[in-house]
Design an enzyme around this catalytic site. Structure first.
Site: not given
Length: 526
Positions: A125, A346
């Site tokens: 990320s 996530d």
């Protein structure tokens, strides 16, 4: 090179022409003629790829000006996640599910983004979000610095800091906001405001002493001090800083028993001192009662916020936070830049819990819908995307309308199909991860199904795989499920949305947002 210069020159002419169209909001006036971005950012090959993409599109299209930009990031929201969430959402509404659409799937423009980092085939990320908000790809585990900075090397991050779209919006006089269900110092939200050679340096206790001695500052402190940093960076004391900050991660801002800071400083108090009239809130009620005409800091949990399926009434939903942010941003006649992250999609995937991941994706869709209803598509560019995917898959040949979280029941049958080992299997599963766990049924712990990763399959015959506590099977046993390396979808609506088409390098999204909103001067010839 000459072709590149010609394309960039064409983009400059097009942008200049668009700025004068009568049906566009008044263009942002940028002080000075010099490039606001440092040379190493503008001269990066990645940055030039973005310029060339825009130039090629602008050769046949006129670029309308966006007054406002909202970037929605579903962390880990790969295409299979969108598909499965669409079906679950429809089934919860009494439909078969497959015919349903999430809010952003109705947007008029769609493309794909390639997510790799400069040193990693499958991304994280930090590097991906940094690419989206700076126009420059970088390494895994870092953000706000270019690819020359190795992770964890404090000195290497000096003089290669990248300017973000949020910072450019502040420079242009726009209001800004960041919203996340993760810690607000976590990689995705932090990449909008911080420069870090290690994404894990969220508070000072996480920063190694040698890095502190070398001048590296933790991410929480960078957020609190971001206004002064931008004033210095742009030489403009009138920059007033991020107007709305909402998410989790309170412990990174507090010392003592309540927090994780080792320097003894209360950064919430520091933020309040630096934002006269600012308001701090820590629960849903406080958010609802907070004035709309003051800077707002909301930290609702010590770490990440709850999964939507477990969210207590004391925590606001992502939709609540999105609307609260818009309440405070939309009054600026110069417009605003807002980043909203569905951060826990996530985390649920890493845990192998499809139920939590899909329900958080549905909540993310509801936040997008709230923004669509609240804004005007004539002046607001909304981009919805993911930073990366996960190794989450939909398999078998289940009958139409079969529960997406259930066992695979074939077309024309009423009982689950059996695999070659004689046991049923679910429609959705993971390529790797911790494997089967059923946290809602204590009897399964006695069978050895709860706990460490399993190297073999479990018999799911008597297990309700649709319950929220069920964790799907995984092919390869690991301590946690991993990201996936495939492209992710990009959905766009509003001025500049037509630039989202085809397969893009992920960093091109910065150029689409910045060019549409007039956040950077027109590209100059080299």
């Amino acid at each position: 090179m000459q072709q590149t210069l010609t394309a960039i020159a064409a983009l400059s002419i097009t942008l200049a022409a668009c700025a004068g169209t009568s049906n566009s909001p008044t263009p942002v006036k940028l002080a000075g003629n010099a490039d606001v971005l440092p040379a190493y950012q503008r001269n990066s090959d990645w940055y030039r790829i973005g310029e060339e993409h825009l130039a090629a599109r602008q050769a046949r299209d006129t670029l309308p000006r966006a007054k406002n930009v909202i970037l929605f990031v579903g962390d880990g929201m790969g295409i299979s996640t969108v598909t499965a969430a669409r079906i679950l959402d429809g089934q919860r509404k009494g439909m078969s599910g497959e015919e349903n659409s999430l809010s952003f799937e109705k947007f008029p423009f769609t493309g794909l983004a390639k997510t790799y980092n400069t040193d990693s085939q499958t991304a994280d990320s930090a590097g991906t979000m940094s690419a989206m908000v700076t126009g420059v790809k970088t390494r895994i585990g870092v953000f706000g610095v270019d690819e020359t900075a190795p992770r964890g090397d404090c000195a290497s991050g000096k003089d290669v800091e990248l300017i973000t779209a949020l910072e450019l919006a502040e420079r242009a006089g726009k209001s800004t906001g960041i919203v996340s269900t993760a810690r607000i110092t976590h990689a995705t939200p932090a990449a909008t405001y911080a420069k870090a050679v290690d994404r894990d340096w969220e508070n000072d206790s996480d920063v190694p002493p040698a890095a502190q001695d070398a001048g590296c500052t933790d991410i929480a402190r960078q957020l609190v001090d971001s206004t002064a940093a931008m004033q210095t960076r742009f030489g403009n004391p009138r920059i007033d800083g991020i107007d709305v900050i909402l998410g989790g991660g309170r412990a990174n801002f507090l010392p003592g028993d309540a927090g994780r800071r080792g320097d003894g400083e209360n950064l919430v108090e520091r933020w309040l001192a630096g934002n006269p009239g600012g308001v701090f809130v820590d629960d849903r009620e406080g958010l609802g009662n907070a004035p709309v005409n003051a800077p707002l800091l909301g930290l609702f949990t010590d770490s990440h916020m709850s999964y939507e399926q477990d969210r207590p009434d004391s925590e606001p939903s992502l939709r609540d936070m999105t609307l609260a942010a818009l309440d405070r941003l939309e009054g600026n006649r110069e417009g605003y830049f807002l980043m909203v992250e569905g951060g826990r999609i996530d985390h649920a995937h890493h845990a192998g819990n499809a139920s939590a991941a899909l329900r958080d994706t549905i909540a993310f869709s509801e936040a997008v819908q709230a923004a669509v209803e609240r804004t005007d598509s004539e002046d607001t560019l909304i981009i919805v995307t993911a930073d990366h995917s996960h190794v989450f898959t939909i398999a078998g040949y289940p009958r139409r309308g079969n529960p997406i979280l259930g066992k695979m029941v074939p077309v024309g049958e009423t009982e689950p199909a059996l695999a070659a080992d004689g046991m049923p299997y679910t429609t959705v599963s993971y390529a790797n991860g911790r494997g089967f766990r059923d946290l809602g049924d204590e009897t399964n712990a006695d069978r050895g199904y709860a706990g460490a990763p399993l190297s073999g399959r479990a018999d799911l015959s008597e297990v309700d795989t649709t319950q929220t506590g069920y964790h799907q099977e995984a092919l390869v046993p690991l301590s946690a499920e991993t990201h996936g390396g495939e492209d992710v979808a990009v959905y766009a609506s509003g001025p500049g949305a037509q630039l989202v088409s085809g397969t893009l390098e992920q960093n091109v999204l910065f150029h689409i947002m910045a060019a549409s909103a007039g956040l950077i001067p027109a590209a100059s010839s080299r």
